[in-house]
Design a protein around this motif. Structure first.
Motif, short mmCIF file in Angstrom:
data_model
loop_
_atom_site.label_atom_id
_atom_site.label_comp_id
_atom_site.label_asym_id
_atom_site.label_seq_id
_atom_site.Cartn_x
_atom_site.Cartn_y
_atom_site.Cartn_z
N SER A 1 -12.42 -0.26 -4.64
CA SER A 1 -11.35 0.00 -4.99
C SER A 1 -12.14 -0.52 -6.42
O SER A 1 -12.63 -0.95 -6.65
N ARG B 1 0.64 -1.48 -0.01
CA ARG B 1 0.13 -0.03 0.00
C ARG B 1 0.54 1.55 0.02
O ARG B 1 2.01 1.51 1.09
N ARG C 1 -3.60 -1.68 -8.00
CA ARG C 1 -5.85 -1.37 -7.43
C ARG C 1 -5.29 0.51 -6.97
O ARG C 1 -4.93 0.45 -6.17
N GLU C 2 -6.64 0.83 -7.19
CA GLU C 2 -6.49 1.94 -6.56
C GLU C 2 -7.72 2.18 -5.69
O GLU C 2 -8.56 1.50 -5.94
N TRP C 3 -7.56 2.75 -3.93
CA TRP C 3 -8.10 2.62 -3.07
C TRP C 3 -8.89 4.24 -3.16
O TRP C 3 -7.99 4.91 -2.91
#
Length: 150
Positions: free
Chosen positions: A141, A93, A133-135
């Protein structure tokens, strides 16, 4: 051809990593490069859809990823007669503003150093086995399926 690749699970400071690498090359007897080209990439605060980004997550396959990065780097270095290469890349992350990648290339001239750095960056973007992966700040997400433009 000295090559160092490090995957970081936590934040790293690119300029400190660059300085340490340069010192290790000197201690190891490597002649300093006449030209160095480097790129530092940081995570944007905006997702691909324009919404606010809370974090970007990078997954990888340990072992395979490092081997692929090594192959990409050796190929670029050979094509541009680069003398040294440093790749530092985040996994896990990564928060907006944090460094996600550092690429540094040492060569005998600025042209080869810059061309090798650019080619290697594009190879990392398109061919390195990272899954992103975009949060979003709203809790959603989204897996990234394409690459960002230059």
């Amino acid at each position: 051809m000295p090559l160092r690749i490090t995957l970081h699970a936590t934040a790293f400071e690119p300029l400190e990593a660059l300085s340490q690498w340069q010192q290790e090359l000197l201690i190891g007897g490597q002649t300093p490069s006449a030209a160095e080209s480097l790129f530092i990439g940081r995570v944007r605060g905006e997702a691909a859809d324009g919404s606010a980004l809370a974090a970007l997550e990078l997954e990888h396959y340990p072992g395979m990823t490092e081997r692929q990065l090594e192959q990409l780097a050796h190929g670029c270095m050979a094509r541009h007669a680069a003398m040294s290469c440093l790749i530092q890349h985040r996994i896990g992350r990564v928060l907006p503003g944090e460094a996600i990648v550092l690429v540094a290339i040492g060569a005998d001239r600025r042209g080869p150093a810059q061309r090798c750095c650019q080619e290697l960056l594009e190879a990392l973007k398109h061919d390195a086995p990272f899954w992103k992966r975009e949060w979003h700040t709203d809790g959603r997400s989204t897996w990234i399926t394409g690459n960002t433009p230059l």
